[in-house]
Write an enzyme that holds these catalytic residues in place. Sequence first.
Site, PDB file in Angstrom:
ATOM      1  N   TRP A 103       0.844  -1.201   0.000  1.00 40.38           N
ATOM      2  CA  TRP A 103       0.000   0.000   0.000  1.00 40.38           C
ATOM      3  C   TRP A 103       0.879   1.251   0.000  1.00 40.38           C
ATOM      4  O   TRP A 103       0.583   2.228  -0.691  1.00 40.38           O
ATOM      5  CB  TRP A 103      -0.957   0.013   1.185  1.00 40.38           C
ATOM      6  CG  TRP A 103      -1.976  -1.084   1.128  1.00 40.38           C
ATOM      7  CD1 TRP A 103      -2.182  -2.066   2.056  1.00 40.38           C
ATOM      8  CD2 TRP A 103      -2.932  -1.330   0.084  1.00 40.38           C
ATOM      9  NE1 TRP A 103      -3.204  -2.889   1.654  1.00 40.38           N
ATOM     10  CE2 TRP A 103      -3.675  -2.470   0.457  1.00 40.38           C
ATOM     11  CE3 TRP A 103      -3.216  -0.699  -1.129  1.00 40.38           C
ATOM     12  CZ2 TRP A 103      -4.688  -2.994  -0.344  1.00 40.38           C
ATOM     13  CZ3 TRP A 103      -4.229  -1.216  -1.931  1.00 40.38           C
ATOM     14  CH2 TRP A 103      -4.955  -2.352  -1.535  1.00 40.38           C
ATOM     15  N   ASP A 173      -1.684   6.815   6.231  1.00 40.56           N
ATOM     16  CA  ASP A 173      -2.705   5.861   5.799  1.00 40.56           C
ATOM     17  C   ASP A 173      -2.983   4.977   7.018  1.00 40.56           C
ATOM     18  O   ASP A 173      -2.158   4.143   7.385  1.00 40.56           O
ATOM     19  CB  ASP A 173      -2.184   5.027   4.620  1.00 40.56           C
ATOM     20  CG  ASP A 173      -3.185   3.968   4.160  1.00 40.56           C
ATOM     21  OD1 ASP A 173      -4.241   3.800   4.812  1.00 40.56           O
ATOM     22  OD2 ASP A 173      -2.902   3.286   3.146  1.00 40.56           O
ATOM     23  N   LYS A 197     -12.360  -1.670   7.302  1.00 41.68           N
ATOM     24  CA  LYS A 197     -11.632  -2.501   8.264  1.00 41.68           C
ATOM     25  C   LYS A 197     -12.097  -2.240   9.700  1.00 41.68           C
ATOM     26  O   LYS A 197     -12.453  -3.161  10.393  1.00 41.68           O
ATOM     27  CB  LYS A 197     -10.133  -2.287   8.121  1.00 41.68           C
ATOM     28  CG  LYS A 197      -9.588  -3.050   6.904  1.00 41.68           C
ATOM     29  CD  LYS A 197      -8.856  -2.221   5.920  1.00 41.68           C
ATOM     30  CE  LYS A 197      -8.564  -3.006   4.650  1.00 41.68           C
ATOM     31  NZ  LYS A 197      -7.780  -2.234   3.696  1.00 41.68           N
TER      32      LYS A 197
HETATM   33  C1  LIG Z   1      -7.188  -1.883   2.571  1.00 45.03           C
HETATM   34  C2  LIG Z   1      -6.124  -0.875   2.523  1.00 45.03           C
HETATM   35  C3  LIG Z   1      -5.993   0.025   1.461  1.00 45.03           C
HETATM   36  C4  LIG Z   1      -6.911  -0.003   0.251  1.00 45.03           C
HETATM   37  O1  LIG Z   1      -8.147   0.472   0.585  1.00 45.03           O
HETATM   38  P1  LIG Z   1      -9.318   0.670  -0.491  1.00 45.03           P
HETATM   39  O2  LIG Z   1     -10.373   1.289   0.357  1.00 45.03           O
HETATM   40  O3  LIG Z   1      -9.662  -0.677  -1.025  1.00 45.03           O
HETATM   41  O4  LIG Z   1      -8.828   1.586  -1.560  1.00 45.03           O
HETATM   42  C5  LIG Z   1      -4.996   0.961   1.515  1.00 45.03           C
HETATM   43  N1  LIG Z   1      -4.143   1.021   2.560  1.00 45.03           N
HETATM   44  C6  LIG Z   1      -4.225   0.163   3.594  1.00 45.03           C
HETATM   45  C7  LIG Z   1      -3.259   0.261   4.730  1.00 45.03           C
HETATM   46  C8  LIG Z   1      -5.215  -0.807   3.606  1.00 45.03           C
HETATM   47  O5  LIG Z   1      -5.301  -1.673   4.632  1.00 45.03           O
END
Ligand SMILES: *Cc1c(COP(=O)(O)O)cnc(C)c1O
Length: 361
Positions: A103, A173, A197
């Site tokens: 990511w 993030d 999540k």
């Molecule tokens: C799941 C995740 C993403 C991607 O998220 P989307 O909502 O599917 O774009 C990005 N960064 C992290 C750390 C994630 O766990």
Amino acid sequence: MPRQVYNFSAGPAMLPPAVLERAQSELRDYQGSSMSVMEMSHRGKIFGEIIAQTEANLRKLMQIPSDYKVLFLQGGAWTQFSMVPLNLFRRSLKADFLDTGSWSAKAIKEASKYGTARVLASSKDKNYTYIPQWEEVELDPEADYLHITTNNTIYGTLLPSLPENANVPLVADMSSNILSQVYRVEDFGLIYAGAQKNIGPSGLTIVIVREDLLGHALDICPTMLNYETHADKGSMFNTPPTYAIYLAGLVFEWGLAQGGIPALQARNKAKAKLLYDFLDSSDFYHANVAEPDRSLMNITFHLENRDLESELVAQTEQAGLLFLKGHRSVGGLRASIYNAMPLAGVESLIAFLTEFERKNA
Ligand SMILES: *Cc1c(COP(=O)(O)O)cnc(C)c1O
């Protein structure tokens, strides 16, 4: 009632059963309105109250200072990989990044379309199984921001500490560990997270941004990708994901009723410790990640005899312990134990793993 299962999916992930029951009870008739929240105008009075309460509860949970905006957006964390540089590149068009997983790598790739994305440190050499040393690396004082991924969902690592004395805005993030442990929002310029999540259903992305970072987007920034567009209109520039916002609001209320983030953090630590202690005490199973980089949310592990892994995953599914297969780029197993996973779920998993070892060791 569905059969009792424990859902270890990395995302979309399980929601607190109490939240789903509340949503079910209000599904057809939201508080005497004779309508579902799904059917209401986002400009109406009732939804206006829902989004205001949702924001107020998130502010309370995370103790968000008043000079930060909370935005309810769409497009997932992925869209933030572009929105962050399009809005925050303003002086040097340079940013520093910690490369701690795929990511992070995607955020770096998108940012480098608009400026210079410098990698401070990377753990790619060992398939991101650890957090690289970066404390010694000099930060670029001219950088427009410093980007980190607090929890690396796929690999099961957690940044054990945050950069201190970074004189540039820290961007995080937090998709897979927001609301799971105490962070000081003041330490960040911007926090973003896809909801699926730890917050609610997919389709909603939360952005928490310090106000002074708004209003400086690059000229090429599309209107919909400009934070100011959404900040100026209270996330109602266009139709927001109304039902997802309502459900997130129920999750925030639930979190407050659990005792807030300190209480959730204590529970998360206890759940993770139970599972890591079990893995560490076994020669049959091995945790992928060593202390102090272990995630509290995504616990990745493998078997000494890797040939048994697919059989183990198949048997867990039959036993109602769902989605334990590790990400395809890592293999092995991954137990995602976000806020909504009760201790009983972790105990059931350990009981199952103990029995599997007894039969197969
Ligand atoms: C799941 C995740 C993403 C991607 O998220 P989307 O909502 O599917 O774009 C990005 N960064 C992290 C750390 C994630 O766990």
